[in-house]
Design an enzyme around this catalytic site. Sequence first.
Site, PDB file in Angstrom:
ATOM      1  N   GLU A  82      54.005  41.550  23.984  1.00  0.00           N
ATOM      2  CA  GLU A  82      55.476  41.477  24.075  1.00  0.00           C
ATOM      3  C   GLU A  82      56.076  42.874  24.233  1.00  0.00           C
ATOM      4  OE1 GLU A  82      56.591  38.613  24.622  1.00  0.00           O
ATOM      5  OE2 GLU A  82      54.835  37.469  23.943  1.00  0.00           O
ATOM      6  N   HIS A 114      56.163  43.560  27.866  1.00  0.00           N
ATOM      7  CA  HIS A 114      57.335  42.949  28.518  1.00  0.00           C
ATOM      8  C   HIS A 114      58.595  43.768  28.213  1.00  0.00           C
ATOM      9  CE1 HIS A 114      55.655  39.280  30.155  1.00  0.00           C
ATOM     10  NE2 HIS A 114      55.160  38.878  29.007  1.00  0.00           N
ATOM     11  N   GLU A 163      54.282  39.758  33.880  1.00  0.00           N
ATOM     12  CA  GLU A 163      52.995  39.560  33.197  1.00  0.00           C
ATOM     13  C   GLU A 163      52.070  40.752  33.434  1.00  0.00           C
ATOM     14  OE1 GLU A 163      51.457  37.024  31.156  1.00  0.00           O
ATOM     15  OE2 GLU A 163      53.603  36.739  30.820  1.00  0.00           O
TER      16      GLU A 163
END
Lengths: 506, 506
Positions: A271, A274, A300
């Site tokens: 995460e 991201h 991704e």
Amino acid sequence: MKKQEALVRLHAIDRDVKHLSQITALLQWDQETYMPPAAVEGRSEQLALLEGIVHEKSTSPEIGDLLEQLGSTTAHPMGDADLPEVERDFLRVLRKEYDRAVLLPADLVTEAARAEGLSQAAWVEARKRNDYKTFMPHLEKMVGYAKKKAECWGFTERPYDGLLDIHEPGMTEASIEAVFNPLRSRLSSLVQRIGEKKAPRSDFLSREFPAELQAQFGESVMKALAYDLQQGRLDISAHPFTTTLGPRDVRITTRYFPTNMLSGLFSIIHETGHALYEMGFAEEIRDSSLGDGASMGIHESQSRLWENVVGRSYAFWKGQFPQLRQLFPTQLADVSVDEFYAAVNQVRPSLIRVDADEVTYSLHVILRFELERRLFAGTVSVADLPEAWNAMMKEILGVTPDSDANGVLQDVHWSMGAFGYFPSYALGNLYGLQFWDALKKGIPEVESFIERKDYMPILQWLRNHVHVHGCRYEPGDLILKVTGKPLSADSFISYLEHKYGQLYKL
Amino acid sequence: MKKQEALVRLHAIDRDVKHLSQITALLQWDQETYMPPAAVEGRSEQLALLEGIVHEKSTSPEIGDLLEQLGSTTAHPMGDADLPEVERDFLRVLRKEYDRAVLLPADLVTEAARAEGLSQAAWVEARKRNDYKTFMPHLEKMVGYAKKKAECWGFTERPYDGLLDIHEPGMTEASIEAVFNPLRSRLSSLVQRIGEKKAPRSDFLSREFPAELQAQFGESVMKALAYDLQQGRLDISAHPFTTTLGPRDVRITTRYFPTNMLSGLFSIIHETGHALYEMGFAEEIRDSSLGDGASMGIHESQSRLWENVVGRSYAFWKGQFPQLRQLFPTQLADVSVDEFYAAVNQVRPSLIRVDADEVTYSLHVILRFELERRLFAGTVSVADLPEAWNAMMKEILGVTPDSDANGVLQDVHWSMGAFGYFPSYALGNLYGLQFWDALKKGIPEVESFIERKDYMPILQWLRNHVHVHGCRYEPGDLILKVTGKPLSADSFISYLEHKYGQLYKL
């Protein structure tokens, strides 16, 4: 209206829509983290209300008028040639979004949304009871709606291309096939060769690792990766996610399992990947529709690059293992860094995509891509899906699901009508390693940086070459611009063959 | 359109506006609790956007049309006599809100909002530097805008009545004066008599009470008061507050000071009182404009009743002190329950309203009411305010501010143009004790319930008599309906004279 005025007005509308979407994201973040349980019904109504307002604003005829005034049409989305490049990119993105929204008849949208709710509920039940048959009629409807939508968007010949284009702008079934085919055969072979070797020791991973200490380690890694707590925060939720709630507000979540210490940590790193992308959009595009990931797959690529290429590398654990062992002296007393590294990279063909390792993961995705393309080409029916699934699992991964619940029913995506989404997960691996090869040319000593726990050179490179652009370029153009080559599976396959060749002494 | 349809449509709009306001409240809650610091600028834009949408929806001409169709006019807000009572109350509230919004010219609203921002910033600086003069021109503007608004609402003769009506519907300067006058003289006398007595021992209150243990005690009290964690939660923020984010989502906040253990606890009890009110609206009105407090003052009556009448009573501490001492055995080793009770109720005239005790608090409010009425009657000027403030502090409370920062500049309200707001704080005390006297007739043994830590009979009574109604009745009507008598200061004064007569042996 003068062109400049039209542009200013278009940006104002775009910003309002973006801000409303961020508000929606806050409602969802709150729902997953802190909202009291009894509030769920009221929250659904608030979300529906906001989504209605967003839809109304983002499909207002005024947007269409402004786009036309600026020369942006469906055929020539970038608009007048005398506009600055960044504005032409902006028009391209906006025209695409606008067309996608207004080309769908309102009753199709409403009908599909209602069916989607029922379908998701049916899927939850069907998976629980391992009863594919009760889910089948819903899945048939979902396929039907997806086809209709693709047709509305002009993809009458190849509806699956229309669905892929949502998640990977500019990519098609054919262009994905071209990279997935070599990937599939070489991964299958790699998996088979690994399967002949002895599995590494991994008993220690399921010892008791208290959540507070896991959190302490995870947060220290997160900070070392330069996740900025001035414009973000880490919370706990049932499923880890990243969400952007404002131009300077990108939050992540994770969760900790006391007897699975890798899960919480790698969720944080994933995460964080991201979030670093979202935090890195250039200032001038950050508060517009251009301030977004170039695609699902490019997003991704960032999370997987940090999670796998950095976070599961030997250099990473050379640097981090001493601290980990300080936090867990008894749990890791009998474990060396080499053993830990091997355990973190254990390869084992399994039934469930989300639990898969770095090597087998993409094969799970390719299976879904194969089934989706056949579904939309009409060469496999919804009724035959479980059988096709199981046969292909056996063929590609060498395992056969013990039930539909652990097979065709395992993912939520299809129940929501999200076809064309899966390929992005594997494309992320390909994009990521192709970026990584380019990065290594720019920073040949990258491994020694990682070993010293200095991740900034990596972030700087990604920021300068990938993040700043947001979605100004479609993924195919971005990969060419950044790496000088069109997308291929070569970098990813070479990386895996090298890494796992060493690990498993192939 | 048929009447029934008009009503349905009006409720739908009202619900949307309410839900949007709750979404706004979530943005604010997040900002005060969890939002990362760098997000503040983006959050302001999101809030401004939402407020614009709320304003647009709540002033749409459609509402005016629907109200008229249902017979609701400014002169006869309740509408057609054949409608159910609850719908007529709904129309009354909606008509009032609608008129208040649409009677203000848009440029006045914008101009005042802009001036308010500057005024608040100037106040922060002026208070910091103890420099009233730099704030004066802003305060003059704020008074001017408030006057103009009151005039737009038709209060040309007595603009202050128009401002009071925002916070206490139906109340006027004259009706408030009628209860504040006796209150002022008898409180002043009580304060003076207490001042002649020896102060109780309170040294132990500033010992070190770790925040985690304070939280443990506070949460146990909160749960005992039947604050429902299924539809609420307690968080930490710089200033305690209660906020309603959905029909089943009422959250509170507090903060803990290690060397002031009363502050965090009484904030929890106070906010729990507000929250129990919001949680107690009848199901049929909960999701409409009727699902709101009857007034600011009625809301304060609930928080203050729980905080002071229950939470600072001898019976309460008889029940709770053993647990408190268990949590803090060393800090409270030399303290008896009688000593603790006396310390919790220490009376000491001071300069700052928010730090005032139960007896002197209302006098701080009366001072502000006196100055506000003079400001709007034109009998005191903004320039003369500090002098008038200091003189009245000396007269009413016997203390003189050492600076304007600790005097006329201490509250944020006036800098925001929130005139007519202060009286509600003291009215809350009067409403609360008048409710309490009625409650004691229904539950004569209420003290023994409190001593046994069984607070449910109190909550049930308040819920049945006050909470269920939401804002169906204006405060004056509600107090008459619930207690059988018009508002007076008698109950509150008798309560104080009795309680503090005993405590200070007067």
